[in-house]
Design an enzyme around this catalytic site. Structure first.
Site, PDB file in Angstrom:
ATOM      1  N   GLY A 101     -73.088 -37.734  31.788  1.00  0.00           N
ATOM      2  CA  GLY A 101     -74.187 -37.462  32.700  1.00  0.00           C
ATOM      3  C   GLY A 101     -75.182 -38.601  32.733  1.00  0.00           C
ATOM      4  O   GLY A 101     -76.202 -38.531  33.394  1.00  0.00           O
ATOM      5  N   CYS A 102     -74.880 -39.650  31.987  1.00  0.00           N
ATOM      6  CA  CYS A 102     -75.756 -40.811  31.927  1.00  0.00           C
ATOM      7  C   CYS A 102     -74.945 -42.029  32.355  1.00  0.00           C
ATOM      8  O   CYS A 102     -73.798 -42.186  31.948  1.00  0.00           O
ATOM      9  CB  CYS A 102     -76.272 -40.993  30.500  1.00  0.00           C
ATOM     10  SG  CYS A 102     -77.568 -42.219  30.364  1.00  0.00           S
ATOM     11  N   GLN A 103     -75.531 -42.871  33.195  1.00  0.00           N
ATOM     12  CA  GLN A 103     -74.833 -44.054  33.668  1.00  0.00           C
ATOM     13  C   GLN A 103     -74.593 -45.043  32.526  1.00  0.00           C
ATOM     14  O   GLN A 103     -73.559 -45.672  32.439  1.00  0.00           O
ATOM     15  CB  GLN A 103     -75.631 -44.723  34.780  1.00  0.00           C
ATOM     16  CG  GLN A 103     -74.910 -45.883  35.438  1.00  0.00           C
ATOM     17  CD  GLN A 103     -75.697 -46.445  36.608  1.00  0.00           C
ATOM     18  OE1 GLN A 103     -76.872 -46.145  36.792  1.00  0.00           O
ATOM     19  NE2 GLN A 103     -75.044 -47.264  37.393  1.00  0.00           N
ATOM     20  N   SER A 104     -75.562 -45.150  31.630  1.00  0.00           N
ATOM     21  CA  SER A 104     -75.430 -46.024  30.462  1.00  0.00           C
ATOM     22  C   SER A 104     -74.541 -45.338  29.430  1.00  0.00           C
ATOM     23  O   SER A 104     -74.335 -44.126  29.475  1.00  0.00           O
ATOM     24  CB  SER A 104     -76.800 -46.282  29.833  1.00  0.00           C
ATOM     25  OG  SER A 104     -77.673 -46.825  30.770  1.00  0.00           O
TER      26      SER A 104
END
Length: 144
Positions: free
Chosen positions: A59-62
């Site tokens: 759920g996090c791009q990073s």
């Protein structure tokens, strides 16, 4: 990295108040982003062995990894990101929630996010990542 140990403040409420006060010293978002980056550098060491798919935050791009430890009396969260700003966001979340009881975690709304203006100044992908991080922390507390 440093040997920062959470919690820094005796309660989640005091941690949020301290965060709000600290961010109040900065007049613009360039300075606040720099402060977030500086905070991210203070995250405790995170072993490479923990950087597994099992511990990855989706759920996090990073790339973000989070490892919870403890029980209902005291939950400790270890987390790291490959992004400097996201690392700062992690630092703030751990400052509020890590080292607290499951009840305190569940009872604490992350008011600091709106109070310091993060909600308005984060990109949608960073906002989603922060929401996912907080969701994992709250879910782990609910399991305890």
């Amino acid at each position: 990295m440093t040997d920062t140990v959470f919690p820094l403040e005796p309660s989640a409420a005091e941690a949020q108040a301290a965060i709000i006060e600290e961010f109040g010293f900065f007049s613009d978002w360039t300075e606040r982003y720099q402060y977030l980056i500086d905070l991210g550098r203070k995250l405790p060491e995170f072993p490479d062995a923990w950087k597994t798919e099992e511990h990855r935050l989706h759920g996090c791009q990073s790339m973000v990894w989070i490892v919870p430890e403890g029980d209902a009396q005291r939950l400790v969260f270890h987390a790291v990101s490959d992004s400097a700003i996201v690392s700062g966001l992690i630092f703030l979340a751990l400052r509020v929630y890590s080292g607290r009881s499951a009840r305190e975690i569940l009872d604490t709304t992350p008011d600091y996010i709106a109070a310091i203006g993060l909600a308005k100044h984060l990109s949608p992908t960073r906002s989603n990542g922060l929401a996912a991080l907080l969701e994992v922390i709250k879910a782990r507390a609910a399991q305890a």
